[in-house]
Design an enzyme around this catalytic site. Structure first.
Site, PDB file in Angstrom:
ATOM      1  CD  GLU A  48      10.720  -1.235   8.499  1.00 25.32           C
ATOM      2  OE1 GLU A  48      10.425  -1.827   9.535  1.00 25.32           O
ATOM      3  OE2 GLU A  48      11.574  -1.660   7.706  1.00 25.32           O
ATOM      4  N   GLY A  75       0.812  -1.212   0.000  1.00 27.49           N
ATOM      5  CA  GLY A  75       0.000   0.000   0.000  1.00 27.49           C
ATOM      6  C   GLY A  75       0.841   1.256   0.000  1.00 27.49           C
ATOM      7  CD  GLN A 128       5.717   3.959   3.486  1.00 27.51           C
ATOM      8  OE1 GLN A 128       4.593   3.978   3.019  1.00 27.51           O
ATOM      9  NE2 GLN A 128       6.144   2.983   4.254  1.00 27.51           N
TER      10      GLN A 128
END
Lengths: 325, 774
Positions: free
Chosen positions: B732, B498, B666
């Site tokens: 991340e 996603g 993100q």
């Protein structure tokens, strides 16, 4: 989910008859459906009242306002009369739930919504509310969000509503229809403390149906509803507060203080109100009132902060409202 | 074995394909070249996703489908003494009840999370439902299969399980702690120089204990598995970040040849590490489908995702920093403790302390304490995220002690080489990230003293923190097919979580091949594309780019072979003499032709090649990480302790940015998750029973829109010369450092330091009597 009988009532009398003493009324369904899916609520029969003509908001003779039991929370909060004359109620409603839920949830359903205590929801936990006599796992468990006022060793759950806290401050009246006819109950007497029977949460009995809530004629209040929660939106109150204050010539002539998130019911802090009425509207009086509001607090392992939080909120809100007078 | 060699060896054991290294350190010719890469476009799958055009796992309804619901244990440790399924079996619509008494044998596999068995995706080795043992509260002890979801849910409540409970350990303690074999592929204990002597001699020392709670991923897409047997052939749709690993696991568990197991996961609605490993329900669904003789779907309820999938383990970090009067670090000492189960996986909070700052003396030690809880999992920057809360809070405390601006303190300790391995960096532009972020935030306008700014009853403060995340290229493969109709299909073994992977890869492939984006189809999440290994670790972008690069090289060879001996202008050309552009292959002199012409001449409908990622030698030999800097402003209600984040700038060095809009989203997502971690997220445990008491999104809070300010994201955007596309994996990076930036801003606003996440109103109220007393 268990199987159940779904019945739809054509009018209030039929609804009461169909429900009988054990039936559940279905209005917005925002709380009942969740509880039925979890099998915390296991009604044999569900009586759909959502199509009954109980959603109007109408003026009362003598100056009050009547909120139909099926009026949606979103409609009440947006109603011009409510916003102008009872802003504390509009603010309380808008600080509750999410827009989606407020579009479904009704006035009557909000009054009878059940506690969000996680042990109540967890069928493998002990809960006197769900199963009288089973014990209370919250008492010695995780109880940061639980009651500091009016609790009993049988139950330390809190009532989750914002709307009801405002209604308690407004001294609203709940109108009921039951098998024996109609009656009215002050909202401050509608919800019960847990005592030895935490499964009995309100004065409703034998299929009583809430038909409306009456707001008394307005007074020249300065009022506010404030809510402290763990995030900015869509969370139940750690502590919430409805305050109505009438200050004239530097003296408090009337005051109403109701706390949410601290007890099994919306908690009117009568002793705090007594500290205010007739006294000078100054910080000393507000300090006394704030201290009185939580004087009876009996914190559990994880929620001692609630008493201090409530004290600070009461004090600050009084100071701010007095400044507006 | 020295540290670097040991780290290398561990990394290679996990990655596995030493033969794929590129010892020549070849640079990607696309690195830094303008084109589709770096173009600001909207995500390609956006319209389909927002209009319901994507079928996710739980949307699948094969013919004759039955529905499964798991029954959680109500004790944390002990034995099942009896299971009475009679009432459940008598309930309407019930097909079967599976328990440890009738479940088929499922062979235990190694646990993927220990990284010792990096192929099979199993989250744990425990023989769930092939034993009467109970290992954690909420463990699946029965599966009910019924004709409808509602019937299965009801019958699941009718299964009566009796237990002989044993005392369980559910909280972390020093007494139960030991040093794990490794900590996310690095050593669990490292000493450089003489840290304790340095502490004794230091001009300034700060010490703090920092704790982070258990957390759950709470991807909005619930975990779901749909399993269908056809004889000995098994087809499984699963919400897995690692379809190939699920295939390997199921083949082993059920004794099947791997080629008979097909696992599909083309679209995932968020994973965050929670879907990297396969939790027990996956195999249980397959077993139930076998018993039922028909397809079975199991969707974990939100509550059951708390009980039956693991989250982040709690951490406790003791951090001691020593510095000279000039603000140069002389020692970093970081002792960390987290929980684990029999499958030992450390939430290694020590990671950032190894790599972030220059220091001549360093000691880090990770320990784990075994608990009777569900296996913990990879979670949004494993180790590095809770570790950065500790380290970056401590750096702020040191800056306060020194009377130095916290940004200046970090600039003074920016290392030239990795402080532990001594390796050079492939690239490190953290100084530039600091500069970009500080400028956008107007950091220089911040007053140095805490509790200096007030807006009514709101105290206003600003804080910052650095971010670091290890970067890697992992093992993946793509099947690239060139069609005669002028289109290209790229089928990837790994999948889109996603984050915009498919959009970024389409951009990269378009430029790599010289084919317009609208003629490239990027398909994903099919276990049969190729054998792969560990996904995750923010590595999808560079890993897939590497695989497509390799596929492009193979394609060129294949097409030049087809051209050989024909009248093609490419006849006799070698791969190193040509480039791919303008839908074809051309020499540097400009001679060549289109792919389609080559196919046409050869009479081929298509040409297909498989490309595999290669781990660039230089990124293994050198230290490679991504970097960033967060700048946060918060408002704290001085009476209630409520915290609102009011302003945010994040500046990041993630090498070259392939798809800017996706990358910025993100980063924003990571920052929002970091706000949740800082202020609200916590999986709450009733310590008496091991019961999770907030197993639902009503009580486990994640940020709402009202909790999130405008977030400004900036990228340094300088290619890393050692990586495919010049890019690095940034998945991340966004969350790392966020919690510390908020804690530091809260300290700046209030003068109160909270070292225990999440920072809730009651902690601020109880922490410091100064709050709210006017």
């Amino acid at each position: 989910m268990r199987e159940f009988a779904y019945l739809r009532a054509a009018d209030v009398a039929e609804a009461v008859e169909l429900a009988g003493p054990q039936g559940k009324y279905l209005a917005g369904g925002t709380n009942l459906f969740d509880l039925m899916r979890e099998e915390v609520e296991r009604p044999e029969r569900v009586v759909d009242i959502s199509r009954l003509p109980l959603s109007a908001i109408e003026p009362l003779p003598g100056g009050g306002l009547r909120l139909g039991a099926l009026a949606r929370n979103a409609h009440v909060a947006a109603d011009d009369r409510v916003r102008r004359r009872y802003p504390v109620l509009a603010r309380a409603l808008l600080k509750g739930a999410s827009p989606q839920l407020r579009n479904r949830a009704t006035v009557g359903g909000n009054l009878v919504q059940r506690t969000r205590c996680r042990y109540f929801y967890d069928l493998t936990a002990a809960c006197n509310k769900r199963e009288p006599g089973a014990g209370c796992d919250a008492l010695g468990g995780f109880n940061r969000t639980h009651a500091i006022l009016g609790a009993s060793p049988n139950c330390v759950a809190v009532h989750p509503s914002d709307m009801c806290v405002a209604l308690a401050a407004l001294d609203a009246t709940v109108n009921l229809t039951g098998p024996d006819g109609e009656r009215s109950v002050p909202v401050t007497g509608f919800h019960l403390l847990p005592g030895g029977t935490p499964h009995v949460e309100t004065v409703l009995r034998n299929g009583d149906l809430i038909t409306s809530v009456d707001l008394p004629p307005e007074r020249p209040w300065h009022g506010d509803y404030v809510k402290v929660r763990d995030r900015a939106s869509y969370a139940f109150a750690l502590v919430s507060l409805a305050v109505l204050l009438d200050v004239r010539h530097g003296r408090t002539v009337a005051a109403r203080i109701a706390l949410g998130g601290v007890a099994h019911k919306p908690w009117r802090a009568y002793s705090a109100e007594e500290q205010l009425v007739g006294a000078a509207a100054d910080e000393a009086a507000f300090d006394r009132a704030a201290a009185a509001a939580v004087a009876e607090a009996r914190p559990l392992d994880h929620n001692a902060f609630k008493a201090e939080l409530a004290r600070r909120l009461v004090r600050r809100t009084l100071v701010e409202l007095a400044g507006q007078s | 074995m020295n540290v670097a060699a040991r780290g290398f060896s561990l990394a290679m054991r996990a990655v596995g394909r030493v033969s794929a290294l590129l010892p020549d350190g070849r640079h990607d010719p696309l690195s830094g070249r303008p084109g589709e890469i770096g173009r600001d476009i909207a995500r390609l799958d956006g319209p389909a996703k927002v209009s319901g055009g994507i079928r996710y796992t739980a949307d699948r309804v094969p013919a004759r489908l039955a529905y499964a619901v798991t029954v959680p244990s109500s004790i944390a440790k002990g034995r099942i003494t009896a299971v009475d399924s009679s009432r459940a079996l008598a309930a309407p619509g019930v097909v079967l009840v599976m328990t440890h008494e009738n479940a088929p044998p499922m062979k235990p596999t190694g646990a993927y999370s220990t990284l010792r068995s990096p192929v099979a995706a199993a989250a744990m080795t425990l023989p769930i439902m092939n034993t009467d043992r109970v290992f954690w509260h909420g463990q699946p002890v029965a599966v009910v299969v019924a004709e409808t979801q509602e019937q299965a849910e009801h019958a699941a409540r009718l299964v009566e399980v009796s237990y002989a409970a044993e005392p369980a350990v559910v909280t972390m303690s020093d007494e139960a702690a030991h040093t794990p074999a490794h900590s996310v592929l690095e050593e669990s204990k490292t000493v450089v120089g003489a840290p304790h002597a340095a502490l004794a001699d230091a001009a300034v020392v700060v010490r703090g204990v920092y704790t982070t709670p258990p957390e759950h991923h709470n991807a909005l897409e619930l975990h779901a598995t749909v399993a269908a047997w056809d004889g000995d052939d098994l087809t499984v749709h699963d919400t897995s970040q690692y379809p190939y690993g699920v295939k390997e696991m199921l083949a082993k568990k059920f004794g099947l040849p791997p080629e008979r197991v097909h696992v599909l996961a083309p679209y995932i609605g968020g994973g965050f590490g929670g879907k990297t490993t396969a939790w027990p329900h996956v195999a249980l669904t397959v077993a139930a489908a076998g018993l039922a003789g028909r397809p079975v779907k199991l969707v974990l309820s939100r509550a059951h995702t708390f009980h039956m999938t693991g989250g982040r383990a709690p951490t406790r970090s003791r951090v001691t920093l020593a510095a000279d009067t000039g603000g140069r670090l002389t020692a970093i000492v970081h002792d960390a403790l987290s929980t684990c189960t029999t499958d030992e996986f450390a939430e290694a909070a020590i990671v950032p302390s190894r790599h972030l700052y220059a220091t001549p003396n360093l000691a880090v030690h990770q320990r784990v304490a075994r608990v009777d809880r569900i296996q913990n999992a990879f979670f949004r920057g494993p180790g590095v995220t809770p570790g950065s809360f500790a380290l970056e809070s401590a750096m702020d405390e040191l800056a306060c002690r020194l009377g130095l601006d916290p940004l200046e303190l970090r600039l003074r300790n920016e290392p030239a080489r990795d402080p532990v391995s001594g390796r050079r960096f492939t690239s490190r532009h953290l100084r530039e990230a600091y500069r970009l972020g500080a400028e956008a935030f107007r950091w220089d306008e911040r007053s140095p003293a805490p509790r200096a700014t007030r807006d009514g009853h709101w105290l206003v403060g600003q804080g910052m923190a650095a971010a670091i995340n290890p970067d890697a290229v992992l093992v993946a493969a793509v099947r690239l097919r060139l069609h005669a109709d002028g289109t290209v299909t790229i089928h990837s073994s790994t999948n889109e979580l996603g984050a915009g992977t498919s959009t970024a890869q389409t951009q990269a492939a378009a430029q790599r091949l010289g084919v317009p984006m609208d003629r490239i189809r990027f398909l994903q999440g099919d276990s049969d594309v190729a054998r792969t290994r560990i996904p995750g670790a923010s590595a999808a972008t560079t890993t897939l780019a590497s695989a497509i690069w390799n596929a492009r090289d193979r394609l060129v060879r294949e097409l030049l072979t087809l051209a050989k001996g024909t009248d093609s202008p490419l006849a006799g050309r070698r791969p190193d003499e040509v480039e791919t552009r303008d839908e074809g292959i051309f020499t540097t002199g400009g001679r060549g032709e289109t792919y389609w012409r080559i196919l046409e001449r050869a009479g081929r409908e298509h040409v297909e090649v498989t490309g595999r990622s290669a781990v660039p030698y230089q990124t293994v030999k050198r230290g490679t990480s991504t970097y960033g800097a967060h700048f946060a402003e918060v408002r704290v209600d001085e009476d209630t302790g409520e915290v609102r984040v009011s302003r945010w700038v994040g500046a990041f060095d993630g090498g070259r940015i392939v798809s800017p809009r996706q990358a910025a989203s993100q980063m924003r997502g990571g920052i929002i998750q970091g706000i949740g971690m800082a202020l609200m997220e916590e999986t709450l445990l009733d310590e008496r029973s091991g019961r999770i008491v907030n197993a639902g999104l009503a009580d486990y809070h994640i940020p709402t829109h009202a909790d999130v300010p405008d977030i400004e994201v900036r990228f340094v955007d300088v290619p890393d010369p050692q990586t495919p596309l010049g890019a690095k994996g940034i998945g991340e990076l966004g969350i790392v450092g966020v919690a510390a930036a908020i804690a530091n801003a809260i300290h700046h606003a209030t003068g109160t330091r909270v070292r225990d996440l999440p920072i809730t109103a009651d902690k601020l109220l109880q922490h410091d009597g100064r709050l709210g007393v006017r």
